[in-house]
Each structure stands twice: as structure tokens, then as C-alpha cells.
Design a protein around this motif. Structure first.
Motif, PDB file in Angstrom:
ATOM      1  N   VAL A   1       0.548  -1.910  11.294  1.00 46.58           N
ATOM      2  CA  VAL A   1      -0.045  -2.228   9.996  1.00 46.58           C
ATOM      3  C   VAL A   1      -0.419  -0.955   9.255  1.00 46.58           C
ATOM      4  CG1 VAL A   1      -1.872  -3.505   8.802  1.00 46.58           C
ATOM      5  CG2 VAL A   1      -1.075  -4.290  11.045  1.00 46.58           C
ATOM      6  N   TYR A   2      -0.006  -0.853   7.998  1.00 46.19           N
ATOM      7  CA  TYR A   2      -0.506   0.197   7.103  1.00 46.19           C
ATOM      8  C   TYR A   2      -1.555  -0.421   6.202  1.00 46.19           C
ATOM      9  CZ  TYR A   2       2.740   3.916   8.264  1.00 46.19           C
ATOM     10  OH  TYR A   2       3.413   4.917   8.909  1.00 46.19           O
ATOM     11  N   VAL A   3      -2.674   0.278   6.094  1.00 44.31           N
ATOM     12  CA  VAL A   3      -3.767  -0.150   5.227  1.00 44.31           C
ATOM     13  C   VAL A   3      -4.110   1.018   4.317  1.00 44.31           C
ATOM     14  CG1 VAL A   3      -6.121  -1.033   5.101  1.00 44.31           C
ATOM     15  CG2 VAL A   3      -4.673  -1.640   7.058  1.00 44.31           C
ATOM     16  N   TYR A   4      -4.155   0.768   3.022  1.00 50.50           N
ATOM     17  CA  TYR A   4      -4.548   1.773   2.035  1.00 50.50           C
ATOM     18  C   TYR A   4      -5.906   1.366   1.481  1.00 50.50           C
ATOM     19  CZ  TYR A   4       0.267   3.241   2.441  1.00 50.50           C
ATOM     20  OH  TYR A   4       1.458   3.688   2.941  1.00 50.50           O
ATOM     21  N   VAL A   5      -6.881   2.240   1.670  1.00 49.35           N
ATOM     22  CA  VAL A   5      -8.268   1.939   1.348  1.00 49.35           C
ATOM     23  C   VAL A   5      -8.696   2.707   0.096  1.00 49.35           C
ATOM     24  CG1 VAL A   5     -10.630   2.066   2.241  1.00 49.35           C
ATOM     25  CG2 VAL A   5      -8.732   1.569   3.798  1.00 49.35           C
ATOM     26  N   LYS A   6      -9.472   2.059  -0.749  1.00 49.53           N
ATOM     27  CA  LYS A   6     -10.034   2.739  -1.902  1.00 49.53           C
ATOM     28  C   LYS A   6     -10.913   3.883  -1.401  1.00 49.53           C
ATOM     29  CE  LYS A   6     -10.107  -1.575  -4.512  1.00 49.53           C
ATOM     30  NZ  LYS A   6     -10.980  -2.689  -4.954  1.00 49.53           N
ATOM     31  N   PRO A   7     -10.830   5.070  -2.021  1.00 50.96           N
ATOM     32  CA  PRO A   7     -11.541   6.250  -1.507  1.00 50.96           C
ATOM     33  C   PRO A   7     -13.025   6.042  -1.245  1.00 50.96           C
ATOM     34  CG  PRO A   7     -10.087   6.881  -3.297  1.00 50.96           C
ATOM     35  CD  PRO A   7     -10.057   5.381  -3.222  1.00 50.96           C
TER      36      PRO A   7
ATOM     37  N   ASP B   1      -2.630  13.806   5.508  1.00 49.77           N
ATOM     38  CA  ASP B   1      -2.373  14.196   4.119  1.00 49.77           C
ATOM     39  C   ASP B   1      -3.004  13.226   3.120  1.00 49.77           C
ATOM     40  OD1 ASP B   1      -0.618  12.181   4.948  1.00 49.77           O
ATOM     41  OD2 ASP B   1       0.898  12.748   3.487  1.00 49.77           O
ATOM     42  N   ASP B   2      -3.341  12.038   3.588  1.00 49.41           N
ATOM     43  CA  ASP B   2      -3.961  11.022   2.736  1.00 49.41           C
ATOM     44  C   ASP B   2      -4.998  10.266   3.562  1.00 49.41           C
ATOM     45  OD1 ASP B   2      -4.717   8.939   1.109  1.00 49.41           O
ATOM     46  OD2 ASP B   2      -2.690   8.148   0.811  1.00 49.41           O
ATOM     47  N   PRO B   3      -6.266  10.678   3.489  1.00 47.72           N
ATOM     48  CA  PRO B   3      -7.298  10.043   4.315  1.00 47.72           C
ATOM     49  C   PRO B   3      -7.611   8.601   3.938  1.00 47.72           C
ATOM     50  CG  PRO B   3      -8.269  11.671   2.856  1.00 47.72           C
ATOM     51  CD  PRO B   3      -6.784  11.776   2.706  1.00 47.72           C
ATOM     52  N   THR B   4      -6.994   8.086   2.886  1.00 51.27           N
ATOM     53  CA  THR B   4      -7.180   6.680   2.523  1.00 51.27           C
ATOM     54  C   THR B   4      -6.111   5.789   3.161  1.00 51.27           C
ATOM     55  OG1 THR B   4      -5.830   6.736   0.503  1.00 51.27           O
ATOM     56  CG2 THR B   4      -8.156   7.366   0.289  1.00 51.27           C
ATOM     57  N   ARG B   5      -5.160   6.412   3.861  1.00 52.46           N
ATOM     58  CA  ARG B   5      -4.083   5.662   4.524  1.00 52.46           C
ATOM     59  C   ARG B   5      -4.395   5.554   6.015  1.00 52.46           C
ATOM     60  NH1 ARG B   5       0.267   9.129   4.400  1.00 52.46           N
ATOM     61  NH2 ARG B   5      -0.186   9.668   6.550  1.00 52.46           N
ATOM     62  N   PHE B   6      -4.366   4.318   6.521  1.00 48.68           N
ATOM     63  CA  PHE B   6      -4.608   4.066   7.930  1.00 48.68           C
ATOM     64  C   PHE B   6      -3.409   3.342   8.514  1.00 48.68           C
ATOM     65  CE2 PHE B   6      -8.704   4.687   6.094  1.00 48.68           C
ATOM     66  CZ  PHE B   6      -9.444   5.326   7.074  1.00 48.68           C
ATOM     67  N   PHE B   7      -3.149   3.632   9.774  1.00 50.75           N
ATOM     68  CA  PHE B   7      -2.082   2.969  10.507  1.00 50.75           C
ATOM     69  C   PHE B   7      -2.707   2.341  11.745  1.00 50.75           C
ATOM     70  CE2 PHE B   7       1.353   3.245  13.767  1.00 50.75           C
ATOM     71  CZ  PHE B   7       2.218   2.329  13.184  1.00 50.75           C
ATOM     72  N   LEU B   8      -2.480   1.048  11.922  1.00 50.79           N
ATOM     73  CA  LEU B   8      -2.980   0.330  13.083  1.00 50.79           C
ATOM     74  C   LEU B   8      -1.786  -0.022  13.962  1.00 50.79           C
ATOM     75  CD1 LEU B   8      -5.327  -2.174  11.202  1.00 50.79           C
ATOM     76  CD2 LEU B   8      -5.796   0.195  11.877  1.00 50.79           C
ATOM     77  N   TYR B   9      -1.871   0.328  15.227  1.00 47.53           N
ATOM     78  CA  TYR B   9      -0.808   0.056  16.184  1.00 47.53           C
ATOM     79  C   TYR B   9      -1.391  -0.816  17.288  1.00 47.53           C
ATOM     80  CZ  TYR B   9       3.018   0.871  19.481  1.00 47.53           C
ATOM     81  OH  TYR B   9       4.072   0.707  20.345  1.00 47.53           O
ATOM     82  N   GLU B  10      -0.980  -2.082  17.306  1.00 47.19           N
ATOM     83  CA  GLU B  10      -1.558  -3.065  18.205  1.00 47.19           C
ATOM     84  C   GLU B  10      -0.483  -3.581  19.158  1.00 47.19           C
ATOM     85  OE1 GLU B  10      -3.708  -6.117  15.943  1.00 47.19           O
ATOM     86  OE2 GLU B  10      -3.469  -4.815  14.193  1.00 47.19           O
ATOM     87  N   VAL B  11      -0.792  -3.591  20.445  1.00 51.59           N
ATOM     88  CA  VAL B  11       0.160  -4.084  21.441  1.00 51.59           C
ATOM     89  C   VAL B  11      -0.488  -5.224  22.225  1.00 51.59           C
ATOM     90  CG1 VAL B  11       1.624  -3.521  23.421  1.00 51.59           C
ATOM     91  CG2 VAL B  11       1.193  -1.784  21.645  1.00 51.59           C
ATOM     92  N   TYR B  12       0.231  -6.321  22.318  1.00 49.10           N
ATOM     93  CA  TYR B  12      -0.218  -7.514  23.032  1.00 49.10           C
ATOM     94  C   TYR B  12       0.805  -7.878  24.099  1.00 49.10           C
ATOM     95  CZ  TYR B  12      -3.324  -7.738  19.052  1.00 49.10           C
ATOM     96  OH  TYR B  12      -4.258  -7.411  18.105  1.00 49.10           O
ATOM     97  N   LYS B  13       0.352  -8.543  25.136  1.00 46.80           N
ATOM     98  CA  LYS B  13       1.275  -8.970  26.184  1.00 46.80           C
ATOM     99  C   LYS B  13       2.313  -9.931  25.633  1.00 46.80           C
ATOM    100  CE  LYS B  13      -2.056  -8.414  29.921  1.00 46.80           C
ATOM    101  NZ  LYS B  13      -2.917  -9.119  30.890  1.00 46.80           N
TER     102      LYS B  13
END
Length: 100
Positions: A6-12, A45-57
Motif C-alpha cells: 500500500v502507498y499512502v500519501y499524507v498531507k504534510p 525524498d518525500d516524507p509524506t509518502r508511506f509504503f506499507l508491506y503486509e504479509v499474511y499466511k
């Protein structure tokens, strides 16, 4: 295994609040029996961009995750903090971790 990226872009002005909320979600998700990994990555390079990496069985474990109180708490808190809707992909592993 089932992977959600998941990519999430957050307001500063909400970055710090987002970090607190996502860490609560991530730590609680790691306690779920079907979760193997939940990484939270912030853009250099962009602290408002987050990447979530989730692994499930299994895919069903992700569905279980989406019914938990901590997920609802996170989802409801961060919706207005996002600069745009989150972008998610659902995936199956071919090679994971240290081996097959």
C-alpha cells in the motif's frame, strides 16, 4: 502467502499523527495469528509518502485483519489526513524471506 502493498500519501500537517496511528495499527496487526509481517516505510525524498508491506499466511487472514478494532481505528483516523486515496495491490509470493 498473501501480500498487500500500500502507498499512502499524507498531507504534510498530518505526518506525525499518521505515524502514531500507523504504528498502533502495525503493532496490533503483528499480534494477529495470520500476520507474518507489517513493515511501515517512509519516503526519504518525500516524507509524506508511506509504503506499507503486509504479509499474511492466507488471503483469509487479511480479511480477518480488516475486521479488527485496531484496523477500524486506523482507517477512520487517517482518512482525512490523506492527500489522495491510498493505492493498494494484492499479491502472492514467489520468493519470500530467506528461502522457498
Amino acid at each position: 502467502m498473501f501480500v498487500v502493498a500500500v502507498y499512502v500519501y499524507v498531507k504534510p500537517e498530518f505526518v506525525e499523527l499518521f505515524k502514531t496511528a500507523i504504528l498502533d495499527n502495525a503493532r496490533n496487526t503483528r499480534k494477529e495469528p495470520g500476520n507474518l509481517r507489517f513493515d511501515v516505510i517512509q519516503g526519504e525524498d518525500d516524507p509524506t509518502r508511506f509504503f506499507l508491506y503486509e504479509v499474511y499466511k492466507a488471503k483469509e487472514d487479511f480479511a480477518f485483519h480488516q475486521q479488527q478494532a485496531h484496523y477500524f481505528r486506523w482507517r477512520d483516523a487517517v482518512t482525512d489526513w490523506m492527500a489522495k486515496p491510498r493505492e493498494a495491490t494484492k499479491n502472492h509470493t514467489i520468493f519470500y524471506g530467506d528461502g522457498e
